[in-house]
Structures are given as C-alpha cells and as structure tokens.
Write a protein that holds these residues in place. Structure first.
Motif, PDB file in Angstrom:
ATOM      1  N   UNK A 120       0.784  -1.236   0.000  1.00  0.00           N
ATOM      2  CA  UNK A 120       0.000   0.000   0.000  1.00  0.00           C
ATOM      3  C   UNK A 120       0.811   1.280   0.000  1.00  0.00           C
ATOM      4  N   UNK A 121       2.114   1.215   0.229  1.00  0.00           N
ATOM      5  CA  UNK A 121       2.850   2.467   0.456  1.00  0.00           C
ATOM      6  C   UNK A 121       2.843   3.369  -0.779  1.00  0.00           C
ATOM      7  N   UNK A 122       2.771   2.778  -1.979  1.00  0.00           N
ATOM      8  CA  UNK A 122       2.719   3.636  -3.175  1.00  0.00           C
ATOM      9  C   UNK A 122       1.416   4.430  -3.237  1.00  0.00           C
ATOM     10  N   UNK A 123       0.340   3.862  -2.660  1.00  0.00           N
ATOM     11  CA  UNK A 123      -0.924   4.599  -2.642  1.00  0.00           C
ATOM     12  C   UNK A 123      -0.810   5.857  -1.782  1.00  0.00           C
ATOM     13  N   UNK A 124      -0.216   5.717  -0.593  1.00  0.00           N
ATOM     14  CA  UNK A 124      -0.122   6.878   0.290  1.00  0.00           C
ATOM     15  C   UNK A 124       0.863   7.890  -0.276  1.00  0.00           C
ATOM     16  N   UNK A 168       1.355   8.438  -3.454  1.00  0.00           N
ATOM     17  CA  UNK A 168       0.617   9.130  -4.517  1.00  0.00           C
ATOM     18  C   UNK A 168      -0.289  10.208  -3.937  1.00  0.00           C
ATOM     19  N   UNK A 169      -0.914   9.905  -2.800  1.00  0.00           N
ATOM     20  CA  UNK A 169      -1.782  10.894  -2.157  1.00  0.00           C
ATOM     21  C   UNK A 169      -0.974  12.091  -1.663  1.00  0.00           C
ATOM     22  N   UNK A 170       0.178  11.820  -1.071  1.00  0.00           N
ATOM     23  CA  UNK A 170       1.045  12.913  -0.618  1.00  0.00           C
ATOM     24  C   UNK A 170       1.502  13.749  -1.808  1.00  0.00           C
ATOM     25  N   UNK A 171       1.852  13.091  -2.902  1.00  0.00           N
ATOM     26  CA  UNK A 171       2.306  13.793  -4.102  1.00  0.00           C
ATOM     27  C   UNK A 171       1.218  14.715  -4.653  1.00  0.00           C
ATOM     28  N   UNK A 172      -0.018  14.254  -4.609  1.00  0.00           N
ATOM     29  CA  UNK A 172      -1.107  15.008  -5.237  1.00  0.00           C
ATOM     30  C   UNK A 172      -1.527  16.242  -4.447  1.00  0.00           C
ATOM     31  N   UNK A 173      -1.128  16.325  -3.190  1.00  0.00           N
ATOM     32  CA  UNK A 173      -1.536  17.454  -2.346  1.00  0.00           C
ATOM     33  C   UNK A 173      -0.725  18.700  -2.689  1.00  0.00           C
ATOM     34  N   UNK A 174      -1.418  19.789  -2.930  1.00  0.00           N
ATOM     35  CA  UNK A 174      -0.767  21.095  -3.053  1.00  0.00           C
ATOM     36  C   UNK A 174      -0.950  21.828  -1.730  1.00  0.00           C
ATOM     37  N   UNK A 175       0.132  22.061  -1.046  1.00  0.00           N
ATOM     38  CA  UNK A 175       0.056  22.704   0.265  1.00  0.00           C
ATOM     39  C   UNK A 175      -0.224  24.194   0.125  1.00  0.00           C
ATOM     40  N   UNK A 176      -0.956  24.730   1.107  1.00  0.00           N
ATOM     41  CA  UNK A 176      -1.268  26.155   1.091  1.00  0.00           C
ATOM     42  C   UNK A 176       0.013  26.973   1.042  1.00  0.00           C
ATOM     43  N   UNK A 177      -0.073  28.116   0.415  1.00  0.00           N
ATOM     44  CA  UNK A 177       1.062  29.042   0.247  1.00  0.00           C
ATOM     45  C   UNK A 177       2.225  28.404  -0.520  1.00  0.00           C
ATOM     46  N   UNK A 178       1.912  27.348  -1.287  1.00  0.00           N
ATOM     47  CA  UNK A 178       2.942  26.654  -2.077  1.00  0.00           C
ATOM     48  C   UNK A 178       4.113  26.158  -1.232  1.00  0.00           C
ATOM     49  N   UNK A 179       3.801  25.724  -0.029  1.00  0.00           N
ATOM     50  CA  UNK A 179       4.827  25.144   0.844  1.00  0.00           C
ATOM     51  C   UNK A 179       5.367  23.869   0.197  1.00  0.00           C
ATOM     52  N   UNK A 180       6.688  23.720   0.172  1.00  0.00           N
ATOM     53  CA  UNK A 180       7.328  22.539  -0.404  1.00  0.00           C
ATOM     54  C   UNK A 180       7.190  21.344   0.535  1.00  0.00           C
ATOM     55  N   UNK A 181       7.274  20.140  -0.048  1.00  0.00           N
ATOM     56  CA  UNK A 181       7.144  18.898   0.724  1.00  0.00           C
ATOM     57  C   UNK A 181       8.467  18.133   0.725  1.00  0.00           C
ATOM     58  N   UNK A 182       8.932  17.797   1.905  1.00  0.00           N
ATOM     59  CA  UNK A 182      10.075  16.905   2.085  1.00  0.00           C
ATOM     60  C   UNK A 182       9.531  15.609   2.686  1.00  0.00           C
ATOM     61  N   UNK A 183       9.661  14.505   1.965  1.00  0.00           N
ATOM     62  CA  UNK A 183       9.115  13.227   2.418  1.00  0.00           C
ATOM     63  C   UNK A 183      10.249  12.382   2.976  1.00  0.00           C
ATOM     64  N   UNK A 184      10.118  11.984   4.238  1.00  0.00           N
ATOM     65  CA  UNK A 184      11.144  11.191   4.909  1.00  0.00           C
ATOM     66  C   UNK A 184      10.530   9.840   5.271  1.00  0.00           C
ATOM     67  N   UNK A 185      10.997   8.778   4.609  1.00  0.00           N
ATOM     68  CA  UNK A 185      10.474   7.437   4.858  1.00  0.00           C
ATOM     69  C   UNK A 185      11.500   6.655   5.669  1.00  0.00           C
ATOM     70  N   UNK A 228       9.383   3.270  -6.349  1.00  0.00           N
ATOM     71  CA  UNK A 228       8.606   4.515  -6.396  1.00  0.00           C
ATOM     72  C   UNK A 228       9.530   5.720  -6.551  1.00  0.00           C
ATOM     73  N   UNK A 229      10.618   5.735  -5.816  1.00  0.00           N
ATOM     74  CA  UNK A 229      11.560   6.848  -5.905  1.00  0.00           C
ATOM     75  C   UNK A 229      12.159   6.943  -7.309  1.00  0.00           C
ATOM     76  N   UNK A 230      12.474   5.804  -7.901  1.00  0.00           N
ATOM     77  CA  UNK A 230      13.035   5.813  -9.259  1.00  0.00           C
ATOM     78  C   UNK A 230      12.040   6.364 -10.282  1.00  0.00           C
ATOM     79  N   UNK A 231      10.748   6.105 -10.031  1.00  0.00           N
ATOM     80  CA  UNK A 231       9.712   6.542 -10.972  1.00  0.00           C
ATOM     81  C   UNK A 231       9.223   7.961 -10.702  1.00  0.00           C
TER      82      UNK A 231
END
Length: 241
Positions: free
Chosen positions: A18-22, A24-41, A57-60
């Motif tokens: 399931x981790x690719x699903x979550x 994808x959901x994180x990727x699709x979110x546009x944060x308010x004020x165009x805040x950048x996303x740093x994903x730490x797994x 997933x990281x390669x793709x």
C-alpha cells in the motif's frame, strides 16, 4: 516566520502493498502558500517488499523530494519516528502513517492554524468535526478516549484525541525533546513532553479516519494500551524527561 517546507515523516513496516498509494496521495496534495514537501520514509526492517516498493517509487518519481532511511533491525514505530524527526529540515513536520487510515488532503487543515500565526503544534482529532470516519471497534474508541482523558489529567490539556497519528510540530521544538519510547508509547510521551514547553500553543482540528481491521493490517493491540498507560504515568504524572 513563513513556512517554506513541510517535512512529512512516514514510518513503514510491512507496507509494501500500500505504500505507493499513500505516496501518490502525498504527491497530489498542493500545500497552502505553495509550501514545499520533504518526504522522509523510515523502513523499520520490514520483512516484505517494502524497501523494493519504496525504491521503485523513488526511481519513478524523481521530481519528488524523498529521503529514505532503513533500520538494520526492527525497533518499533517510535524508533522509526525518532529517526525521521532527526532528519527533518522543514520548519514544520507532520507524521503520516504508511497505511491508508489518514488522508494527506487534510495536511492543509492542520497547517492553517500555523500559517495564520496561532499554533506551534496541531493535533488532528478523529473525534471532532464532520469528516468521514469508518465505524470499527467500540472498545478501541473507549480505550482511546480513556487514554486521552488520563493524559489530559497530567498535561492539563483538553485534547480529544491524544493517540492520533496526525501531529504537526514546529521542527526545532520537537527535535529539542529527548524522546525515548520505541513503540506506540511515542504518542503519550511526545504529548506530555511537548505540553511542558514554555508558552507552547497547541491546537486541534477535526480529521477523517479510514481505519483498518486487523485482517487489513492494523498492528496496535491491547499490550500497547497498557504501555500507553505506563507512559502517561511516567512522562505525565512523574514528569520523566
């Protein structure tokens, strides 16, 4: 100070399906004020194909800012969070489980009190607001409310959901804490310790909850409930640092 980056800390244990699903959901979110996303797994020594799924997933998705860390031995969810928190470089960080119980679309709901200048910490409550909640276990709900009430008695907070996954923190504040609990005791420990930060501003917002059954992969059990009580007394009542 404006927020330019949100660190999203994702502990993972046997979430290869399931981790690719979550993500994808994180990727699709546009944060308010165009805040950048740093994903730490942080992979807590999974025994399935979690690592392979993450690396594929990281390669793709090379356009995403994903940092991957792997424990050499299984240490527990709390230990994975300790690792992730220590690596965060955003002004704020949020905890996101690798399953599908929580909806990243609601990151912006938790960010609002911070962006508006009111909050240092925001808890996402499964027990307030009008968002969707899957109907599951009566005794789990009673247990969560009991643990929250017990925690509140010693922190003097009026939270409705201390055990929630969704907690948004000022990164420097949480990195300054000494966190010890390696499993699900993380929740009462971090709540007790963050509540003692001078002039801390803690808010709570309602969130959705798409809970899993044990057959679907839920991992927390009754032993973790007793550990939570122990941690509430240790870090809340006794004030262990």
């Amino acid at each position: 100070m404006p927020i330019t980056k949100l660190s999203i800390v994702i502990p993972a244990y046997n979430e290869g399906r399931t981790i690719h699903f979550i993500l994808n959901k994180v990727k699709s979110v546009t944060l308010r004020n165009n805040i950048a996303k740093e994903i730490i797994i942080v992979n807590d020594r999974s025994t399935d194909n979690t690592e392979e799924a993450i690396k594929n997933y990281m390669d793709a998705n090379t356009d995403m800012d994903i940092k991957y860390y792997a424990h050499e031995v299984n240490k527990g969810k709390g230990a994975a969070l300790h690792t992730g928190i220590s690596k965060a470089t955003g002004e704020y960080l949020i905890i996101q489980d690798a399953d599908l119980e929580y909806d990243p679309e609601e990151f912006n709901d938790l960010l609002k009190p911070v962006v508006d200048g009111f909050a240092d910490v925001v808890f996402g409550s499964r027990f307030m607001g009008g968002n969707a909640h899957r109907i599951l276990f009566f005794w789990h709900t009673i247990g969560n409310k009991f643990l929250t009430t017990l925690s509140n008695m010693f922190t003097n907070l009026n939270l409705t959901d201390m055990e929630t996954c969704y907690k948004l923190f000022d990164t420097k504040m949480i990195q300054a804490l000494t966190l010890r609990e390696n499993r699900f005791g993380f929740e009462p420990e971090v709540t007790a310790k963050i509540s003692r930060v001078p002039k801390i501003r803690i808010y709570e917002v309602g969130i959705s909850y798409y809970g899993r059954t044990y057959e679907e992969g839920k991992k927390i059990g009754w032993k973790d409930g007793f550990r939570a009580i122990y941690c509430i007394l240790k870090y809340g009542m006794l004030g262990v640092k």
